[in-house]
Design a protein around this motif. Structure first.
Motif, PDB file in Angstrom:
ATOM      1  N   LEU A  10      41.398  43.389  45.520  1.00  0.00           N
ATOM      2  CA  LEU A  10      41.908  42.332  46.401  1.00  0.00           C
ATOM      3  C   LEU A  10      43.084  41.585  45.750  1.00  0.00           C
ATOM      4  O   LEU A  10      43.395  40.460  46.135  1.00  0.00           O
ATOM      5  CB  LEU A  10      40.772  41.351  46.746  1.00  0.00           C
ATOM      6  CG  LEU A  10      39.503  41.965  47.352  1.00  0.00           C
ATOM      7  CD1 LEU A  10      38.423  40.897  47.542  1.00  0.00           C
ATOM      8  CD2 LEU A  10      39.786  42.670  48.676  1.00  0.00           C
ATOM      9  N   THR A  11      43.734  42.238  44.777  1.00  0.00           N
ATOM     10  CA  THR A  11      44.739  41.593  43.948  1.00  0.00           C
ATOM     11  C   THR A  11      46.130  42.136  44.251  1.00  0.00           C
ATOM     12  O   THR A  11      46.317  43.358  44.274  1.00  0.00           O
ATOM     13  CB  THR A  11      44.429  41.873  42.450  1.00  0.00           C
ATOM     14  OG1 THR A  11      43.027  41.762  42.234  1.00  0.00           O
ATOM     15  CG2 THR A  11      45.202  40.958  41.533  1.00  0.00           C
ATOM     16  N   THR A  53      48.073  36.554  42.846  1.00  0.00           N
ATOM     17  CA  THR A  53      46.651  36.283  43.049  1.00  0.00           C
ATOM     18  C   THR A  53      46.143  35.503  41.837  1.00  0.00           C
ATOM     19  O   THR A  53      46.162  36.007  40.718  1.00  0.00           O
ATOM     20  CB  THR A  53      45.889  37.615  43.221  1.00  0.00           C
ATOM     21  OG1 THR A  53      46.548  38.393  44.237  1.00  0.00           O
ATOM     22  CG2 THR A  53      44.460  37.363  43.632  1.00  0.00           C
ATOM     23  N   HIS A  54      45.726  34.256  42.068  1.00  0.00           N
ATOM     24  CA  HIS A  54      45.331  33.386  40.953  1.00  0.00           C
ATOM     25  C   HIS A  54      44.201  32.467  41.388  1.00  0.00           C
ATOM     26  O   HIS A  54      43.868  32.371  42.572  1.00  0.00           O
ATOM     27  CB  HIS A  54      46.533  32.581  40.465  1.00  0.00           C
ATOM     28  CG  HIS A  54      46.997  31.548  41.439  1.00  0.00           C
ATOM     29  ND1 HIS A  54      47.862  31.848  42.474  1.00  0.00           N
ATOM     30  CD2 HIS A  54      46.703  30.235  41.579  1.00  0.00           C
ATOM     31  CE1 HIS A  54      48.073  30.756  43.189  1.00  0.00           C
ATOM     32  NE2 HIS A  54      47.379  29.758  42.678  1.00  0.00           N
ATOM     33  N   ILE A  55      43.631  31.782  40.415  1.00  0.00           N
ATOM     34  CA  ILE A  55      42.493  30.882  40.664  1.00  0.00           C
ATOM     35  C   ILE A  55      42.827  29.489  40.151  1.00  0.00           C
ATOM     36  O   ILE A  55      43.371  29.345  39.057  1.00  0.00           O
ATOM     37  CB  ILE A  55      41.212  31.460  40.012  1.00  0.00           C
ATOM     38  CG1 ILE A  55      39.969  30.639  40.376  1.00  0.00           C
ATOM     39  CG2 ILE A  55      41.348  31.589  38.504  1.00  0.00           C
ATOM     40  CD1 ILE A  55      38.654  31.364  40.079  1.00  0.00           C
ATOM     41  N   HIS A 190      34.197  39.368  43.171  1.00  0.00           N
ATOM     42  CA  HIS A 190      34.442  39.130  41.744  1.00  0.00           C
ATOM     43  C   HIS A 190      35.886  38.653  41.585  1.00  0.00           C
ATOM     44  O   HIS A 190      36.785  39.192  42.243  1.00  0.00           O
ATOM     45  CB  HIS A 190      34.293  40.423  40.936  1.00  0.00           C
ATOM     46  CG  HIS A 190      32.945  41.083  41.027  1.00  0.00           C
ATOM     47  ND1 HIS A 190      31.995  40.969  40.045  1.00  0.00           N
ATOM     48  CD2 HIS A 190      32.402  41.874  41.983  1.00  0.00           C
ATOM     49  CE1 HIS A 190      30.917  41.665  40.388  1.00  0.00           C
ATOM     50  NE2 HIS A 190      31.138  42.231  41.558  1.00  0.00           N
ATOM     51  N   ALA A 191      36.098  37.698  40.706  1.00  0.00           N
ATOM     52  CA  ALA A 191      37.469  37.213  40.452  1.00  0.00           C
ATOM     53  C   ALA A 191      37.536  36.703  39.016  1.00  0.00           C
ATOM     54  O   ALA A 191      37.208  35.551  38.742  1.00  0.00           O
ATOM     55  CB  ALA A 191      37.826  36.104  41.433  1.00  0.00           C
ATOM     56  N   TYR A 192      37.946  37.589  38.102  1.00  0.00           N
ATOM     57  CA  TYR A 192      37.937  37.271  36.676  1.00  0.00           C
ATOM     58  C   TYR A 192      39.320  36.849  36.208  1.00  0.00           C
ATOM     59  O   TYR A 192      40.265  37.643  36.247  1.00  0.00           O
ATOM     60  CB  TYR A 192      37.440  38.473  35.867  1.00  0.00           C
ATOM     61  CG  TYR A 192      36.041  38.868  36.276  1.00  0.00           C
ATOM     62  CD1 TYR A 192      34.958  38.079  35.917  1.00  0.00           C
ATOM     63  CD2 TYR A 192      35.814  39.981  37.072  1.00  0.00           C
ATOM     64  CE1 TYR A 192      33.672  38.409  36.332  1.00  0.00           C
ATOM     65  CE2 TYR A 192      34.525  40.315  37.480  1.00  0.00           C
ATOM     66  CZ  TYR A 192      33.467  39.529  37.102  1.00  0.00           C
ATOM     67  OH  TYR A 192      32.200  39.850  37.527  1.00  0.00           O
ATOM     68  N   VAL A 203      44.220  36.242  38.178  1.00  0.00           N
ATOM     69  CA  VAL A 203      42.839  36.668  38.332  1.00  0.00           C
ATOM     70  C   VAL A 203      42.828  38.119  38.823  1.00  0.00           C
ATOM     71  O   VAL A 203      43.726  38.536  39.560  1.00  0.00           O
ATOM     72  CB  VAL A 203      42.152  35.710  39.339  1.00  0.00           C
ATOM     73  CG1 VAL A 203      42.498  36.028  40.758  1.00  0.00           C
ATOM     74  CG2 VAL A 203      40.690  35.629  39.143  1.00  0.00           C
ATOM     75  N   ARG A 204      41.841  38.894  38.375  1.00  0.00           N
ATOM     76  CA  ARG A 204      41.639  40.212  38.968  1.00  0.00           C
ATOM     77  C   ARG A 204      40.491  40.075  39.949  1.00  0.00           C
ATOM     78  O   ARG A 204      39.340  39.872  39.557  1.00  0.00           O
ATOM     79  CB  ARG A 204      41.327  41.266  37.908  1.00  0.00           C
ATOM     80  CG  ARG A 204      41.349  42.698  38.467  1.00  0.00           C
ATOM     81  CD  ARG A 204      42.736  43.029  39.034  1.00  0.00           C
ATOM     82  NE  ARG A 204      42.910  44.393  39.451  1.00  0.00           N
ATOM     83  CZ  ARG A 204      43.421  45.361  38.679  1.00  0.00           C
ATOM     84  NH1 ARG A 204      43.801  45.106  37.445  1.00  0.00           N
ATOM     85  NH2 ARG A 204      43.555  46.582  39.149  1.00  0.00           N
TER      86      ARG A 204
END
Lengths: 210, 210
Positions: A10-11, A53-55, A190-192, A203-204
């Motif tokens: 989703l990245t 894509t980031h958190i 999942h978002a690491y 984030v991945r």
């Protein structure tokens, strides 16, 4: 994780000159060393955090709050719930009624906006959260919220951010490929993030389908 | 992933002025926008890729080979095998005999060197791979190799890198906390990189214990 799991990435791929939020500084990711010069290749990044894509961590909006590296691995995975928000411009709580949402879930807002990424349209406007929508997510006790747009707010004073982040609901922005989850009933999100001592981090993000 | 899983974070926190490989440019991660100025906080990174806990893609050493964004999510998780390499300076294949290693595994080389991270000793010397050791890993058909040191090679011509990467054995360098896996029999190793179109990327590495 089971070897039988299927994964949907989703990245967005982070390339040189990534699109940035209007007014933010230019983002660079470029080759800085070459094998032909006798050593290994290397690349260099020069970028602010809210790119691709980031958190977002609470300290993005709240003075003295937690940076992204302070959260444990457990925080970055949760049962995923996809909310179909196509055809909506201002998100209201009623669109959450189509789904069963539990405390601790990751709620993903699907708008299809990611298909405009790398075009001028992407940052011209996008579907955003009403304060009532953000407050409902807090009441539900979710853990993470993600969206395939530039974020839950479209303008200052970033009201949705300021409702979500004090409750440690971390926000994953600029997701891709949420359309691939439309027909999926059960998945884990999942978002690491890179373990940056910062207010946000790349984030991945991916979905794991059992 | 099961809710009953336990996780051990194997990633060094990425701070400003991270230690860099000798001769590499300075690495910066600093605040670039402040809430007191009326908007959200932001941070900026200016760093090459081979800093902190990161993963090397084949193009790091092989002209025209794959960048890290080209690998699917599945590549970044595997059954983990910890190899205790304390008291070794030059790693030889015999130390692999203590473990059962299968094709597709992630082999983690534990030296304890991570405790020297952020001191001058860390990059002064470290245990490294003999070509025979690297070749044995290729023969075993492993998928990932990680270590709590600066890397599998201590000097040019980076022979171990050049044996491992052509077989798509990705290398995770500067891992932390491998000592916490010493008493663990079964674990899955995860190492999710930022999706950078680059020869390497920062990675969030952790062990999942069932």
């Amino acid at each position: 994780m089971s070897n039988m799991s299927k994964f949907i990435d989703l990245t967005h791929t982070f390339t040189d000159h990534m699109p940035v939020y209007p007014g933010d500084p230019c983002s660079r990711l470029y080759q800085s060393a070459w094998i032909k010069d006798g050593g290994p290749a290397d690349h260099r990044i020069e970028s602010c955090m809210h790119v691709g894509t980031h958190i977002d961590a609470p300290v993005h909006m709240i003075e003295g709050a937690a940076t992204i590296d302070e959260f444990p691995i457990e925080k970055f995975q949760a049962r995923g719930v996809l909310v179909d928000a196509r055809c909506h411009t201002l998100l209201q709580p009623d669109i959450l009624n189509t789904q069963t949402i539990h405390a601790g879930d990751a709620v993903l807002i699907y708008t299809g906006w990611d298909k405009k990424f790398r075009t001028d349209e992407y940052f011209a406007s996008w579907p955003y959260f009403s304060p009532a929508f953000a407050n409902r997510l807090v009441e539900l006790g979710i853990s993470l919220v993600g969206m395939d747009t530039a974020g839950p707010d479209i303008e200052e004073p970033f009201e949705a951010h300021k409702i979500l982040l004090p409750s440690d609901i971390l926000i994953i922005e600029n997701l891709a490929n949420l359309d691939e989850l439309l027909e999926i009933k059960d998945f884990t999100f999942h978002a690491y993030p890179a373990k940056y001592q910062a207010d946000a981090a790349p984030v991945r993000a991916f979905a794991e389908i059992a």
